[in-house]
Design a protein around this motif. Sequence first.
Motif, PDB file in Angstrom:
ATOM      1  N   LEU A 180     -10.621 -40.350 -27.693  1.00  0.00           N
ATOM      2  CA  LEU A 180     -10.772 -39.208 -26.788  1.00  0.00           C
ATOM      3  C   LEU A 180      -9.434 -38.701 -26.273  1.00  0.00           C
ATOM      4  N   ARG A 181      -8.431 -39.574 -26.212  1.00  0.00           N
ATOM      5  CA  ARG A 181      -7.119 -39.141 -25.733  1.00  0.00           C
ATOM      6  C   ARG A 181      -6.472 -38.137 -26.683  1.00  0.00           C
ATOM      7  N   TRP A 185      -8.146 -35.673 -28.021  1.00  0.00           N
ATOM      8  CA  TRP A 185      -8.760 -34.399 -27.640  1.00  0.00           C
ATOM      9  C   TRP A 185      -8.408 -34.002 -26.207  1.00  0.00           C
ATOM     10  N   PHE A 186      -8.200 -34.986 -25.337  1.00  0.00           N
ATOM     11  CA  PHE A 186      -7.862 -34.745 -23.937  1.00  0.00           C
ATOM     12  C   PHE A 186      -6.615 -35.560 -23.588  1.00  0.00           C
TER      13      PHE A 186
END
Length: 169
Positions: free
Chosen positions: A37-38, A40-41
Motif C-alpha cells: 500500500l505504501r 500507492w500511498f
Amino acid sequence: MDQQKAGLCLSVLFFFLASYLVTDTWLWGYKGKYTNLRHWFPPKELVFTQKELLQYDGSDPTKKIYLAIKGEVFDVTAGRPYYSKGGGYGFFSGKDASRAYATGCFQTHLTHDLRGLTKQQLADIDGWASFYRNHQKYFKVGTVILDPIDPASPIPEDCRQPVAAKPSS
C-alpha cells in the motif's frame, strides 16, 4: 449500460476470487511492489543528514531501520532479522554504503564514494537500488544529504587485493 457495469463488476470479482482459490493469493501469486500500500500511498519524503540517518541503524528495536543507496533512503524494517545490529546485512543499515554493494568489501567500502568503480560496478549499484525500489516490503522514505568527497582523498582500498607471494625458500 447498467448491465455492462454489473458484468464488469462480476468479472473483476471472479478474477480475484479465482486467483485466491487457485493460488491462495488475490493477485495470482504476484508479490511485487504494487501489493504494498505504501507504493500507492507513499509517506511524505524525508531528508536526512548522514548523522541523522545513523540513528536508524537497527541498534534500537523501537526505531525503524533505514539504509541508503546513491542518496535514496529505504525502509527495510520488515527485514529486521537481516538488517539489525548483528544481522547478516546489518553493516548496510543507517548509512549510504553504495560502494560496498558493488565491490563486496564490507570492511573498507561502507561509503557513498563511487570514485574508481567500473561501469559494470555502477550498474550493479543501480540494480540494487532498483531491487529496493521494487521490493514488496521495502520502500523509499526519502533522501540523505551526502557529505562531499574530497577528490584529493585516496580511493578506498580494495579489501580483496592479492596478498604478496611468500618468498621461496
